[in-house]
Write an enzyme that holds these catalytic residues in place. Structure first.
Site, short mmCIF file in Angstrom:
data_model
loop_
_atom_site.label_atom_id
_atom_site.label_comp_id
_atom_site.label_asym_id
_atom_site.label_seq_id
_atom_site.Cartn_x
_atom_site.Cartn_y
_atom_site.Cartn_z
N GLY A 253 41.56 43.91 45.01
CA GLY A 253 42.12 44.80 46.04
C GLY A 253 41.72 46.24 45.83
N GLY B 212 32.12 49.76 48.19
CA GLY B 212 31.40 48.78 47.36
C GLY B 212 31.85 47.36 47.67
N HIS B 213 33.16 47.16 47.79
CA HIS B 213 33.67 45.83 48.13
C HIS B 213 33.22 45.42 49.53
CE1 HIS B 213 36.93 47.16 45.22
NE2 HIS B 213 36.59 45.99 44.72
N GLN C 230 43.29 39.37 32.65
CA GLN C 230 42.08 40.08 32.24
C GLN C 230 42.35 41.51 31.79
OE1 GLN C 230 40.33 39.59 36.34
NE2 GLN C 230 39.38 41.54 35.86
N LYS D 208 27.79 46.23 39.52
CA LYS D 208 28.42 47.30 38.73
C LYS D 208 29.05 46.70 37.48
CE LYS D 208 31.70 50.76 38.25
NZ LYS D 208 32.86 49.98 37.86
N ASP D 209 29.68 45.53 37.63
CA ASP D 209 30.21 44.80 36.48
C ASP D 209 29.12 43.83 36.02
OD1 ASP D 209 33.07 45.74 36.31
OD2 ASP D 209 32.98 45.10 38.39
N GLN E 272 30.03 41.02 33.62
CA GLN E 272 30.89 40.05 34.31
C GLN E 272 30.05 39.10 35.16
OE1 GLN E 272 34.77 40.87 36.41
NE2 GLN E 272 33.45 40.98 38.20
N LEU F 277 30.78 53.53 42.76
CA LEU F 277 32.09 53.34 43.38
C LEU F 277 32.94 52.43 42.49
CD1 LEU F 277 31.41 52.94 47.21
CD2 LEU F 277 31.63 55.00 45.82
N SER G 219 37.42 51.41 41.88
CA SER G 219 38.83 51.70 42.18
C SER G 219 39.40 52.70 41.17
CB SER G 219 39.66 50.42 42.13
OG SER G 219 39.16 49.51 43.09
O1 PAF Z 1 35.59 42.31 39.53
C1 PAF Z 1 36.79 42.10 39.80
O2 PAF Z 1 37.38 42.74 40.68
C2 PAF Z 1 37.55 41.06 39.00
O3 PAF Z 1 37.15 41.04 37.67
C3 PAF Z 1 37.47 39.65 39.63
C4 PAF Z 1 36.04 39.13 39.62
C5 PAF Z 1 38.00 39.69 41.04
C6 PAF Z 1 38.32 38.66 38.81
O4 PAF Z 1 39.65 39.05 38.79
#
Ligand code: PAF
Length: 281
Positions: free
Chosen positions: A31, A36-37, A61, A151-152, A155, A186, A188
């Site tokens: 959220g 970016g989202h 996390q 960006k991540d 991940q 960008l 949050s």
């Molecule tokens: O990148 C994120 O916003 C979070 O790590 C994700 C992938 C939604 C998992 O909670």
């Protein structure tokens, strides 16, 4: 755009789409959506007939001293933004719907090796939480495609590896980082920055670009490059946790031409920022 909180209702909706032969995309988020989202949603939109966006601030996390409690929750604003980019379904499950038996006894997905350096050193357990919740979300939505931001970077590698190892039938798409005009990636967490910190923050991207230039110019003493970049960041007011030059899989960097990724994490005041840059020669 429908908004669904209930898992059974989500499954019914997606099952209907599948019966109709539609291709389904998922954009998992926590959220507080920014441009970016929205770019991730546009990418899913271009690839799929139906797009599901999940908003779930995932407690597993976050470390004990991290910002779970104060992570910005802005659902109404998120829904309005998602309508503008034509998402079909906003899925907002409650914590006890995702984790019906509680967090302590959760079956976890743990991805070895790629989770260990960088973020793994400074955020122990973080990627177990990410991999577990992404596995759950992929099982709930069962999308054909799922889109994540570069960006991540680490991940994205963790998710790709988990999907490959568990043979999950989904294509993982990575979308390039969106930036402010001054280069700041960008995020949050940018809204935590005060005015002075915000003016310093683009230095992080500038520093990655400078390392990239030196790699392009043929410098290959990676340790020296990293140490100098850390010094530059410290002089600007950052408290760097790491700045590392790696190969694209986070292994050893190539010594001749090839592809590198430079990854950085640094505190600016109380805010932890991460960024990365891919360099190809
Ligand atoms: O990148 C994120 O916003 C979070 O790590 C994700 C992938 C939604 C998992 O909670």
């Amino acid at each position: 755009m429908d908004q669904i909180h209930d898992i059974a209702a989500l499954r019914r909706c997606v099952a209907g789409w599948r019966r109709a032969g539609l291709k389904v995309g998922l954009v998992p988020t926590m959220g507080n959506l920014h441009e970016g989202h929205l770019q991730l949603v546009r990418r899913a939109r271009a690839r799929c007939d139906r797009v599901v966006v999940s908003v779930f601030v995932n407690p597993t996390q976050f470390g004990p001293n991290e910002d779970f409690a104060r992570y910005p929750r802005t659902l109404e604003q998120d829904a309005a933004r998602l309508r503008q980019v034509d998402a079909d379904l906003l899925f907002v499950p409650a914590v006890d719907a995702v984790y019906p038996h509680g967090i302590e006894v959760l079956t976890r997905v743990s991805v070895p090796v790629v989770t260990e350096p960088l973020e793994g050193e400074f955020r122990p357990g973080h990627f177990d939480g990410v991999a577990s919740v992404v596995a759950i979300l992929l099982n709930l939505v069962q999308p054909d495609v799922a889109v994540f931001g570069q960006k991540d970077y680490q991940q994205l590698l963790v998710v790709r590896r988990m999907v490959a190892d568990l043979h999950l039938p989904v294509e993982i798409v990575g979308e390039p980082t969106q930036r402010e005009p001054d280069g700041l990636a960008l995020s949050s967490r940018n809204q935590y920055l005060n005015a002075e910190e915000r003016s310093i923050a683009p230095g992080l991207h500038r520093c990655l670009v400078a390392v990239g230039e030196r790699l392009r110019n043929g410098e290959r003493d990676f340790g020296h490059l990293e140490a100098e970049a850390v010094k530059v960041l410290k002089n600007q007011g950052f408290k760097p946790q790491y700045l590392r030059i790696c190969g694209p899989d986070l292994g050893a960097p190539p010594v001749s031409d090839g592809e590198w990724v430079v990854l950085v994490a640094a505190y600016l005041g109380a805010t932890r920022l991460i960024d990365n840059l891919l360099i190809k020669i």
